[in-house]
Design a protein around this motif. Sequence first.
Motif, PDB file in Angstrom:
ATOM      1  N   GLU A 104      12.854  20.036  40.324  1.00 56.40           N
ATOM      2  CA  GLU A 104      12.580  21.040  41.366  1.00 56.40           C
ATOM      3  C   GLU A 104      12.098  20.114  42.587  1.00 56.40           C
ATOM      4  N   SER A 105      12.630  20.363  43.912  1.00 58.02           N
ATOM      5  CA  SER A 105      12.098  19.597  44.835  1.00 58.02           C
ATOM      6  C   SER A 105      10.659  19.809  45.188  1.00 58.02           C
ATOM      7  N   THR A 106      10.215  21.011  44.660  1.00 53.65           N
ATOM      8  CA  THR A 106       8.682  21.014  44.885  1.00 53.65           C
ATOM      9  C   THR A 106       8.049  20.406  44.055  1.00 53.65           C
ATOM     10  N   ASN A 107       8.415  19.916  43.012  1.00 56.72           N
ATOM     11  CA  ASN A 107       7.683  19.158  41.966  1.00 56.72           C
ATOM     12  C   ASN A 107       7.889  17.852  42.075  1.00 56.72           C
ATOM     13  N   LEU A 108       8.739  17.345  43.177  1.00 53.99           N
ATOM     14  CA  LEU A 108       9.029  15.586  43.218  1.00 53.99           C
ATOM     15  C   LEU A 108       7.735  15.101  43.729  1.00 53.99           C
ATOM     16  N   PHE A 109       6.880  15.345  44.584  1.00 53.07           N
ATOM     17  CA  PHE A 109       5.586  14.780  45.090  1.00 53.07           C
ATOM     18  C   PHE A 109       4.931  14.559  43.938  1.00 53.07           C
ATOM     19  N   PRO A 142       5.227   1.729  47.914  1.00 54.49           N
ATOM     20  CA  PRO A 142       6.412   2.436  48.778  1.00 54.49           C
ATOM     21  C   PRO A 142       6.538   3.889  48.338  1.00 54.49           C
ATOM     22  N   ALA A 143       6.698   3.965  46.985  1.00 48.49           N
ATOM     23  CA  ALA A 143       6.832   5.472  46.371  1.00 48.49           C
ATOM     24  C   ALA A 143       5.615   6.185  46.800  1.00 48.49           C
ATOM     25  N   VAL A 144       4.477   5.743  46.743  1.00 49.50           N
ATOM     26  CA  VAL A 144       3.296   6.720  46.966  1.00 49.50           C
ATOM     27  C   VAL A 144       3.458   7.228  48.483  1.00 49.50           C
ATOM     28  N   THR A 145       3.612   6.159  49.406  1.00 45.94           N
ATOM     29  CA  THR A 145       3.483   6.223  51.039  1.00 45.94           C
ATOM     30  C   THR A 145       4.881   7.369  51.248  1.00 45.94           C
ATOM     31  N   ILE A 146       5.897   6.912  50.653  1.00 46.78           N
ATOM     32  CA  ILE A 146       7.188   7.980  51.070  1.00 46.78           C
ATOM     33  C   ILE A 146       7.015   9.717  50.758  1.00 46.78           C
ATOM     34  N   LEU A 147       6.493   9.497  49.416  1.00 45.94           N
ATOM     35  CA  LEU A 147       6.334  10.918  48.840  1.00 45.94           C
ATOM     36  C   LEU A 147       5.198  11.626  49.638  1.00 45.94           C
ATOM     37  N   VAL A 167      -2.932  13.674  51.661  1.00 47.40           N
ATOM     38  CA  VAL A 167      -3.614  13.031  52.611  1.00 47.40           C
ATOM     39  C   VAL A 167      -4.606  12.238  51.720  1.00 47.40           C
ATOM     40  N   PHE A 168      -5.117  12.483  50.682  1.00 48.72           N
ATOM     41  CA  PHE A 168      -6.150  11.707  50.239  1.00 48.72           C
ATOM     42  C   PHE A 168      -5.605  10.419  49.496  1.00 48.72           C
ATOM     43  N   PHE A 169      -4.422  10.533  48.735  1.00 46.41           N
ATOM     44  CA  PHE A 169      -3.905   9.420  48.344  1.00 46.41           C
ATOM     45  C   PHE A 169      -3.280   8.475  49.252  1.00 46.41           C
ATOM     46  N   LEU A 170      -2.529   9.087  49.995  1.00 41.72           N
ATOM     47  CA  LEU A 170      -1.784   8.255  50.953  1.00 41.72           C
ATOM     48  C   LEU A 170      -3.198   7.381  51.923  1.00 41.72           C
ATOM     49  N   LEU A 171      -4.009   7.946  52.288  1.00 41.90           N
ATOM     50  CA  LEU A 171      -5.317   7.135  53.057  1.00 41.90           C
ATOM     51  C   LEU A 171      -5.740   6.169  52.218  1.00 41.90           C
ATOM     52  N   ALA A 172      -6.288   6.721  50.788  1.00 43.78           N
ATOM     53  CA  ALA A 172      -6.690   5.759  49.738  1.00 43.78           C
ATOM     54  C   ALA A 172      -6.011   4.554  49.577  1.00 43.78           C
ATOM     55  N   LEU A 173      -4.628   4.529  49.107  1.00 43.09           N
ATOM     56  CA  LEU A 173      -3.806   3.437  48.614  1.00 43.09           C
ATOM     57  C   LEU A 173      -3.676   2.631  49.789  1.00 43.09           C
ATOM     58  N   ASN A 174      -3.254   3.109  50.962  1.00 44.55           N
ATOM     59  CA  ASN A 174      -3.176   2.265  52.140  1.00 44.55           C
ATOM     60  C   ASN A 174      -4.361   1.519  52.660  1.00 44.55           C
ATOM     61  N   LYS A 193       9.368   1.924  57.043  1.00 43.46           N
ATOM     62  CA  LYS A 193      10.575   2.472  56.106  1.00 43.46           C
ATOM     63  C   LYS A 193      10.201   3.709  55.786  1.00 43.46           C
ATOM     64  N   ALA A 194       8.977   3.989  55.221  1.00 40.85           N
ATOM     65  CA  ALA A 194       8.489   5.254  54.756  1.00 40.85           C
ATOM     66  C   ALA A 194       8.458   6.237  55.583  1.00 40.85           C
ATOM     67  N   LEU A 195       7.827   6.093  56.986  1.00 39.50           N
ATOM     68  CA  LEU A 195       7.994   6.959  57.985  1.00 39.50           C
ATOM     69  C   LEU A 195       9.449   7.642  58.282  1.00 39.50           C
ATOM     70  N   PHE A 196      10.357   6.626  58.341  1.00 41.89           N
ATOM     71  CA  PHE A 196      11.818   7.097  58.898  1.00 41.89           C
ATOM     72  C   PHE A 196      12.473   7.898  57.729  1.00 41.89           C
ATOM     73  N   ILE A 197      12.135   7.355  56.424  1.00 40.22           N
ATOM     74  CA  ILE A 197      12.598   8.099  55.466  1.00 40.22           C
ATOM     75  C   ILE A 197      12.293   9.515  55.355  1.00 40.22           C
ATOM     76  N   ALA A 198      10.838   9.818  55.485  1.00 39.83           N
ATOM     77  CA  ALA A 198      10.107  10.992  55.269  1.00 39.83           C
ATOM     78  C   ALA A 198      10.475  12.062  56.321  1.00 39.83           C
ATOM     79  N   PHE A 199      10.341  11.534  57.585  1.00 38.46           N
ATOM     80  CA  PHE A 199      10.503  12.278  58.816  1.00 38.46           C
ATOM     81  C   PHE A 199      11.738  12.416  59.550  1.00 38.46           C
TER      82      PHE A 199
END
Length: 738
Positions: free
Chosen positions: A335-340, A403-408, A426-433, A496-502
């Motif tokens: 399900e698309s709501t479970n993908l993240f 790449p995976a965590v940033t895109i999702l 928000v947490f995992f994006l900021l933490a990993l990067n 690349k993640a920015l363009f894929i997601a937004f």
Amino acid sequence: MKFSIRAPLLAAISFASVILPATAERILQSTNLNICQENSGFTASLFNVVYNPSTGKANVNISAISTIEAKVVFDIDISAYGYSFLHTIVNPCDVNLAGFCPMVSGKLGDPFVLDVPKAGTANIPSIAYDFPDLDAKVRIYINATDGNQAGTSVACVEALISNGQTVDLIGVKWAAAVVAGLALASSAFLSGLGHTNAASHVAANALSLVSYFQAQAMIGLVGIPLPPVVQSWTQDFQWSMGIINVEWMQRIFTWYQRSTGGTPSTLITQVDSLATVSVEVQKRALDLYKRGMSMLPRSVVEHGSNLLKRANVQTKYGSFVVYGIQRVAFRAGIESTNLFLTGLVFFYIIMALTTLCVVAFKGFCELGAKQKWIKGDTFLEFRNGWRTVLKGILFRMALVGHPAVTILCFWEFTQNDSPALMVLAVFFLLALNAVLAWAAYKVIRIAHRSVALHRNPAYILFSDPQTLNKWGFLYIQFRASAYYFIAPVLGYTVVKALFIAFAQNSGIVQAIAFMLIEAAALVAAAVLRPWMDKKTNSFNIAICVVNFLNAIFLLIFTKVFDQPGLVTGIVGVILWILNAVCTLVLLLMLIITTGIVIFHGNPDGRYKFMADDRTSFMKSQSQLATTTELDALAMTARGEKPGYSSALDLDEDEVSNPRDSLYRGQGSGAGSMANNSHHAPSHYAAPHSPIDPINRTASPFGGSVASINRSQNNASPAGGLKAPPSPSPWQRGAGYDH
């Protein structure tokens, strides 16, 4: 002229069909019926047709609504890869098609079996039943023959045809994942045995291959209408983005989302369990959706745009349209709501399993040494510094999952599946990067200090085992003077993640952005050639070339050039064949080189010494014997364990530099220098030089102890000192003597 246009497509199809196995049952099927004109009088929310040529029957399951009341004829056009090869007109009364002679308004929802005469299928080529991910469609115009609308098209429907053959194979996924995983594990094993040169080559190639897999997965995530074979091929590599379907985990994710205030999607349930809707795995219907929205008030348009971002797009006749990231989720059965949550959880499961494996291996080595199963000095460096090694391995896994965590995480910002998931994103994006950015900053700072002290970035980067084991994942694949290249690599991934997601709703923007990004990556790789040696550079430049070609193909798929459908079909097949061949070659290269290295008597001897002379600095400390009793006593006094020297602590800026203080005139006299040398921190101990094992040739600060003492003896009474000694052989060999 027609033959010249069809020839490339037929050649590609013939080549691909002979390398893929065919199933025993030959069928043609369609699972969705799409409208192809506005104000269509016939729509279907469920459409499932399976034709078996051996029985000559077609099983039809349809749920449709008709507003047509007239006698009609069917204007049928059948095409494959954009080339129309059959056009005919059928009168439903001639084939006794119930409900269509004449057509009446109402709902049609009863399954039925239709006899298909062999004369009607004689023009279907046999290859249509065997070629994987057949890109064929049947377009039917329903034309009225009486009444007020006589001679006009009252409806248009389009069915996409497949044959059950696909390149989305579980075997391809497992083979790619196992080879990449074993290569990374082999590099760690070789490094533990002290073969650092061979380990760095294997690790560099394995990481490049994984990044190529992720680049192919990203192609499937873009919101561009992709040919079926491209969709299936890119689906083979979605595991590298953490998109893996495990049913019991999906139930947990659905429960978590519902319990945190979200509304889970039920598209997969409706399709698989209830069989009540059809799903169009394309983007074409969005054009009709947008044209209809333009006729509505602005407030309704804004509300519809929010729905377009947050949910699966549902057409007015009941079927759904999935595209981009939702398309990948649907094809994976998620399900698309479970993908993240799926991608995020799998990333951290891999991190946890990696940690357990390292700890278990540490325990096995200790037990083996105690029980005399292995020699006492086997994996000695790993056993003494396993915590630092573990940190380095986890950093490397973070780089792989970046790449995976940033895109999702970016994509979750557009979905807002639940408040809790937004917080996690928000947490995992900021933490990993932040972790990777800090690591890149540390590497650049260490290299700058090494250049300032020794005029060679390789000295500190590769001489200190703790620095190498902890931060080496960021720079070991590059030549020493290109230590900074990890920063552009991280930036490349984030952009690349920015363009894929937004930009999911703008395929042209994504395609142009991909082409510019990949062009910049290719130019940088070809001009700078930052990787460690010629072979590794060639390996990565080849990947950059393929990625750039894939970006051009994506631009063609957007139909911005208004090319014929046949061109789009040919390009789709070319993309699949090109990437399949490239993947096969890279996999074979990695398997062969890794196998040779592992079973070679001297793994490091198989590779030439690199120009930055890192091999001299990476010499295993456990392989250098303590040459004097004073060395042994000094190590004991410092509390160090044999085989693993204490680290060069570059985390503290305030650490004093004896050489700097010496040249500032703060230490005049041999006695003060001797005192400073006796009380210097142990982590400034230099690696033993392969030229002079007693380390009289070079110190970690660029000059030898003997040369410093000589300069002190010749100093003037005022405390002045002579210029520093000439560069060491390592510095001259690395090209830093000027």
